[in-house]
Design a protein around this motif. Structure first.
Motif: not given
Length: 314
Positions: A110-131
């Motif tokens: 579910r790409e949680l590491a990527w989500i946390y990274e976006q959170e730290q950058k305060a970046e609204w990025n919905r381009k998740s590659k979750a499977t």
């Protein structure tokens, strides 16, 4: 009779022991005292502090209770020659370890590491590659108490489970079973390969280059058993060659993992510092096995729960 703990449990756990066994002299230390060790009949240890020298000093020692699952770092030859009974706490790790394994799988899928990274950058990025985990296949090396609990949780997520052990005999919560001898043929069907194998002569460096070559390039490999399942060089090559997609590791050939080890810098590796079994209830569960065994011991019964064959390593 002296029962010597080479670590110091929480006060509440010690109090229960003292109340339940008023005739026994319990001694609790955070390091080994040879004067006490010489008089102890029973030693309770995590295992890594017991060396051949200590076995020679412990003249009255008859039973070692190991508050962990593995005994590979203990002086097995010296213990066997003395005929000292060894038992462990096999099975108590299944809940925290299964939860750790599932947490890492879901985090990866579910790409949680990527989500946390976006959170730290305060970046609204919905381009998740979750499977999805649902509908995948997991191959579990070592479907014992821990492996079966992992299988139970994975089946609840709609995962097909394949268990693999030395014999290929049936195990709980495994849809299919294979033996070590047929492992390579089964690997191409696995989306996740999880090892919770102990370190024994049968499992040391069980996985070789040809096994990783047989895996899918999208495979998630997880080692939560022992670090000598696969050589570091073989695993690094498999990752760099794209033979597998990612490795989640809780155990290593060398521990602690050196700060300059390549794994720290590889974005295809998740480094966990051998903490998957950690739980606030660890010692509580250990003593739930130790106390009935101690009662048996006082009655002259040496057929203890989780009694081990020290020469085989389990």
């Amino acid at each position: 009779m002296i029962v010597y703990f080479t670590f110091d449990p929480r006060p509440d756990l010690k109090e229960v022991l003292l109340q339940d066994f008023p005739t026994i002299e319990f001694i609790f230390h955070n390091k080994i005292d040879h004067t006490v060790l010489k008089e102890a009949e029973v030693v309770v240890t995590y295992g890594e502090d017991i060396e051949a020298q200590q076995i020679r000093v412990a003249e009255k020692l008859k039973w070692i209770m190991v508050a962990s699952a593995g005994i590979e770092k203990m002086p097995q030859k010296e213990i066997a020659e003395r005929g000292i009974v060894v038992s462990n706490v096999r099975g108590i790790h299944k809940v925290p370890m299964a939860e750790s394994v599932l947490a890492h799988i879901l985090s990866y899928k579910r790409e949680l590491a990527w989500i946390y990274e976006q959170e730290q950058k305060a970046e609204w990025n919905r381009k998740s590659k979750a499977t999805e985990l649902h509908g995948s296949t997991a191959l579990i090396l070592g479907p014992g108490a821990i492996g079966s609990e992992i299988g139970r949780l994975l089946q609840a997520f709609g995962v097909h489970t394949i268990g693999c052990n030395r014999s290929g005999n049936k195990a709980d919560y495994m849809d299919d079973m294979i033996s070590f001898s047929t492992l390579q043929k089964a690997l191409p069907s696995a989306d996740v390969v999880i090892s919770v194998l102990p370190s024994t002569p049968d499992t040391q460096y069980l996985l070789k280059s040809e096994h990783f070559e047989a895996m899918k390039g999208s495979t998630l490999f997880m080692n939560f058993g022992r670090g000598d399942l696969v050589s570091t060089d073989v695993l690094i090559h498999a990752l760099n060659a794209g033979e597998i997609a990612h490795a989640v590791l809780d155990v290593y050939e060398e521990e602690p993992l050196p700060a300059d080890h390549p794994f720290w810098q590889m974005n295809t590796v998740t480094v966990s510092p051998h903490v998957s079994s950690h739980s606030s209830r660890y010692l509580e569960r250990s003593l739930e096995i130790f106390k009935p065994n101690l009662k048996k011991w006082l009655e002259g019964d040496t057929e203890l729960i989780n009694k081990m064959d020290i020469t085989r390593g389990y």
